[in-house]
Design a protein around this motif. Structure first.
Motif, PDB file in Angstrom:
ATOM      1  N   PHE A 121       0.827  -1.200   0.000  1.00 37.44           N
ATOM      2  CA  PHE A 121       0.000   0.000   0.000  1.00 37.44           C
ATOM      3  C   PHE A 121       0.866   1.256   0.000  1.00 37.44           C
ATOM      4  O   PHE A 121       0.464   2.292  -0.524  1.00 37.44           O
ATOM      5  N   ARG A 122       2.047   1.164   0.603  1.00 33.04           N
ATOM      6  CA  ARG A 122       2.933   2.324   0.613  1.00 33.04           C
ATOM      7  C   ARG A 122       3.352   2.689  -0.803  1.00 33.04           C
ATOM      8  O   ARG A 122       3.384   3.868  -1.171  1.00 33.04           O
ATOM      9  N   LEU A 166       7.525  -0.473  -7.594  1.00 32.27           N
ATOM     10  CA  LEU A 166       6.189  -0.701  -8.147  1.00 32.27           C
ATOM     11  C   LEU A 166       6.281  -1.004  -9.640  1.00 32.27           C
ATOM     12  O   LEU A 166       5.620  -1.930 -10.135  1.00 32.27           O
ATOM     13  N   GLU A 167       7.094  -0.262 -10.362  1.00 31.66           N
ATOM     14  CA  GLU A 167       7.260  -0.501 -11.798  1.00 31.66           C
ATOM     15  C   GLU A 167       7.864  -1.883 -12.064  1.00 31.66           C
ATOM     16  O   GLU A 167       7.450  -2.580 -13.003  1.00 31.66           O
ATOM     17  N   GLN A 183       0.428   4.373  -2.387  1.00 32.05           N
ATOM     18  CA  GLN A 183       0.254   5.721  -1.824  1.00 32.05           C
ATOM     19  C   GLN A 183       1.263   6.697  -2.428  1.00 32.05           C
ATOM     20  O   GLN A 183       0.918   7.824  -2.793  1.00 32.05           O
ATOM     21  N   VAL A 184       2.515   6.251  -2.526  1.00 28.29           N
ATOM     22  CA  VAL A 184       3.560   7.098  -3.110  1.00 28.29           C
ATOM     23  C   VAL A 184       3.252   7.374  -4.573  1.00 28.29           C
ATOM     24  O   VAL A 184       3.362   8.518  -5.046  1.00 28.29           O
ATOM     25  N   TYR A 185       2.847   6.333  -5.317  1.00 24.12           N
ATOM     26  CA  TYR A 185       2.524   6.516  -6.723  1.00 24.12           C
ATOM     27  C   TYR A 185       1.396   7.540  -6.897  1.00 24.12           C
ATOM     28  O   TYR A 185       1.475   8.434  -7.757  1.00 24.12           O
ATOM     29  N   ALA A 197       5.868  15.086  -3.624  1.00 23.36           N
ATOM     30  CA  ALA A 197       5.266  13.877  -3.055  1.00 23.36           C
ATOM     31  C   ALA A 197       6.000  13.472  -1.780  1.00 23.36           C
ATOM     32  O   ALA A 197       5.382  13.069  -0.786  1.00 23.36           O
ATOM     33  N   GLY A 198       7.326  13.594  -1.806  1.00 27.80           N
ATOM     34  CA  GLY A 198       8.102  13.289  -0.604  1.00 27.80           C
ATOM     35  C   GLY A 198       7.762  14.227   0.537  1.00 27.80           C
ATOM     36  O   GLY A 198       7.617  13.790   1.689  1.00 27.80           O
ATOM     37  N   ASP A 199       7.632  15.522   0.243  1.00 29.26           N
ATOM     38  CA  ASP A 199       7.262  16.484   1.281  1.00 29.26           C
ATOM     39  C   ASP A 199       5.906  16.142   1.882  1.00 29.26           C
ATOM     40  O   ASP A 199       5.701  16.231   3.097  1.00 29.26           O
ATOM     41  N   LEU A 200       4.962  15.753   1.024  1.00 30.36           N
ATOM     42  CA  LEU A 200       3.623  15.413   1.493  1.00 30.36           C
ATOM     43  C   LEU A 200       3.630  14.193   2.401  1.00 30.36           C
ATOM     44  O   LEU A 200       2.929  14.160   3.425  1.00 30.36           O
ATOM     45  N   LEU A 201       4.433  13.193   2.060  1.00 30.81           N
ATOM     46  CA  LEU A 201       4.418  11.906   2.773  1.00 30.81           C
ATOM     47  C   LEU A 201       5.522  11.774   3.813  1.00 30.81           C
ATOM     48  O   LEU A 201       5.619  10.742   4.480  1.00 30.81           O
TER      49      LEU A 201
END
Length: 322
Positions: free
Chosen positions: A14-15, A50-51, A18-20, A32-36
């Protein structure tokens, strides 16, 4: 085929999803890094894993700009659906236990930002599983968002007519005429509206709620609004008045500290303050989520308590009705 799905499921987390989702929506690894709360290399690593699990690229750089591949677009639809299902599941499980959960998206007009925080705390204390996001915008944007049905609820004062909206008043909104300390008008026992309007009036942009309230009042009383200096926010107007640039009409709740310090003072003008109400607004045909329904019920049940709470904050700065 089942074995392939099992292998894929064992490699996905799920991580990663979520990052994707964050990278897709922000179009930026760093944001995205700042958000998470992750470093940019950590975000890159999650997307790369993931890829590798999917066996396809989801993003690509052309020049310095990040783009989504066709596979990435399809992946986003799936990920968005997964997280929506999880949110629905959480809401349903909470309902089975007699609790309220889920996301509550609220848009508030600029002048309501002084009120909204006081509404949230008791509600969240009672409903800790609700996640509230609040967007603060001008009135024109709030009306646009109502038309587009992108929020659960909108908090505003001047509710547009004839828009197929449900409006629930819950708190008085007093708009007071103010001047800086030692302004010549303060030496007068009473001030006419004409004197006030012609003392270098400061106003918000066209379409703002506080400006519209003044325009409606002047139309009803056949007063002419002179050419005024336009500023983009109530805070800007407040500081401009304190600096001696002119006078203004502002929500009383937004200037309580300045009234206490004496840097702003209320002028005794006939028919002031202008009285409006803060309202919860949503489209009439909207199906409210359990969290939104609970918030509406909470506001309706506690409207009297809100009035007493804010009256207590502002009673040190009385006004007179003339």
């Amino acid at each position: 085929m089942p074995l392939t799905i099992q292998k894929l499921a064992s490699r996905l987390t799920f991580r990663q999803l979520q990052v994707y989702k964050a990278v897709y929506e922000l179009r930026s690894y760093s944001q995205a890094g700042d958000l998470l709360g992750l470093t940019q290399p950590a975000v890159s690593s999650q997307v790369r894993q993931l890829e590798q699990a999917l066996g396809t690229s989801l993003f690509e750089y052309i020049g310095r700009k990040l783009y989504t591949t066709a596979a990435g677009e399809r992946m986003y639809d799936a990920v968005k659906g997964i997280f929506a299902e999880i949110l629905d599941l959480q809401t349903e499980l909470a309902a089975l236990e007699g609790r309220v959960a889920g996301e509550l998206r609220i848009t508030a007009v600029n002048t309501a930002q002084y009120v909204v925080p006081y509404l949230m705390r008791p509600f969240l204390d009672k409903n800790p599983d609700v996640r509230i996001s609040v967007r603060v915008v001008n009135r024109a944007t709030a009306i646009e968002r109502l038309s587009d049905n992108v929020d659960d609820l909108v908090i505003m004062g001047m509710v547009p007519d004839g828009k197929g909206l449900i409006s629930i008043p819950f708190l008085d909104n007093e708009l007071v005429a103010v001047a800086p300390a030692e302004h010549p008008l303060l030496s007068q026992p009473t001030v006419s509206a004409e004197e006030f309007l012609n003392s270098r009036l400061l106003m918000r942009e066209a379409g703002s709620g506080s400006r519209l309230a003044l325009e409606v009042h002047c139309h009803e009383t056949r007063l002419k609004i002179p050419e005024a200096m336009i500023l983009g926010s109530n805070d800007a107007i407040k500081h401009a008045v304190i600096a001696g640039l002119g006078v203004a009409v502002l929500p009383k709740l937004s200037i309580l500290p300045e009234l206490e310090l004496g840097t702003l003072q209320i002028l005794p003008i006939e028919h002031f303050p202008l009285r409006r109400s803060w309202c919860l607004v949503h489209p009439a045909n909207k199906s409210l989520t359990p969290a939104a329904r609970a918030f509406v019920e909470y506001i309706q049940k506690n409207a009297g308590e809100f009035s007493r709470q804010f009256d207590k904050q502002s009673h040190y700065f009385p006004h007179e009705d003339f």
